[in-house]
Design an enzyme around this catalytic site. Sequence first.
Site, short mmCIF file in Angstrom:
data_model
loop_
_atom_site.label_atom_id
_atom_site.label_comp_id
_atom_site.label_asym_id
_atom_site.label_seq_id
_atom_site.Cartn_x
_atom_site.Cartn_y
_atom_site.Cartn_z
CD1 TRP A 122 5.04 3.31 -10.53
CD2 TRP A 122 3.60 4.28 -9.29
NE1 TRP A 122 3.79 2.74 -10.86
CE2 TRP A 122 2.94 3.39 -10.08
CE3 TRP A 122 2.91 5.11 -8.37
CZ2 TRP A 122 1.45 3.37 -9.83
CZ3 TRP A 122 1.42 5.06 -8.46
CH2 TRP A 122 0.84 4.12 -9.25
CG ASP A 142 8.01 2.00 -4.95
OD1 ASP A 142 7.54 0.73 -4.56
OD2 ASP A 142 7.32 2.58 -5.47
CE LYS A 202 1.44 -2.69 -8.59
NZ LYS A 202 1.98 -1.39 -8.42
#
Length: 363
Positions: free
Chosen positions: A104, A174, A198
């Site tokens: 990511w 993030d 999530k």
Amino acid sequence: MTEKRIYNFSAGPSMMPLPVLEQAAAEMTNYRNSGMSVMELSHRSKLFEEILFKAEDDLRTLMNVPNNYKILFLQGGASLQFSMVPLNLFRASRKADYIITGSWAKKAAQEATRFGEVNILASSEDSVFTYIPDVDPAKYSKDADYFYITYNNTIYGTRYTSIPNTGYVPLVSDLSSMFLSEEIDITKFGVVFAGAQKNVGPAGVTIVIIRDDLIGFAAPSTPVLLDYKTHADNDSLYNTPPCFAIYMAGLTFQWVKQQGGVAALQKINEAKANLLYQAIDDSPLFRCPVAKRDRSLMNVVFVTGDDVLDKEFIAGAKERGLSNLGGHRTVGGMRASIYNAMPVEGVQALVDYMKEFEKNHSK
Ligand SMILES: *Cc1c(COP(=O)(O)O)cnc(C)c1O
């Protein structure tokens, strides 16, 4: 209905708290005597505004977000933030520092190169991202427009336990797979963001928390929907927001408050993670490839070292109602995502199964 629920260890979309789902079910066809579902409410209606502003207010309380930060409810997933961050934050040197702790982070850095100069300070890719690299602060670019980290690395099971002190350079992170799972000091960050699927709710809403002084510097050519200022000036109501996902996120925030807030959940999350890591470290069969200091509280990665055995373990788990334990398609092995909504009983059930599996496969 509820007795068929399983322990879902998926990395995302992932398990949500049962009371949240039950409340949504109870309100599904007639929200607060409106005669409509939340999905059918105008986003300009009083009822929806109440949902939105309460969600924002509750989140502000839960994370101790000061008034000089805006909370935005956007679309496009965490991945769109990989573009919005550079589009909005590149403003002076057009340089940014990135630390590559997983795919990511890599994707975020790659996207930023389209808009400015990306300086990769460190990467743990050489050891399949099994640790968080230490970086000498002397190497930080003094004139960077921002400094970027991925707080919790969902695929590899690592997390930051102490964040870089970047001084005047805004720190961007993030938080997708650790949002509301442990206490963080938001004042250490310029921008944080998280896709909801999530730890917060269904996919479809992305939460951005951004300090006021970073808003309003996007280049004039920036698409209006990709400018944080558009959303900040309009309380996330410039266009139709992801209404139902925001409603679900709001219910989750109320649930977190009922659990005693983030500090209380952090204690439970640490207990869950300890239980699982202890079982792995004590095991003659399983092992965790991640450096001890950097182990994630949310995504626990482990392997037997034998692909066939891993597959057998995952299939056997599924039969016992312990689902989605396969590791990411790029790393294999096992991954147990134990977000806020996973009860300690779920982790205990996994540990019990691991012990049983060990006994049946002792060498
Ligand atoms: C899941 C995830 C993403 C991708 O999120 P999307 O909402 O699918 O764009 C980005 N970063 C992290 C850390 C993630 O866990």
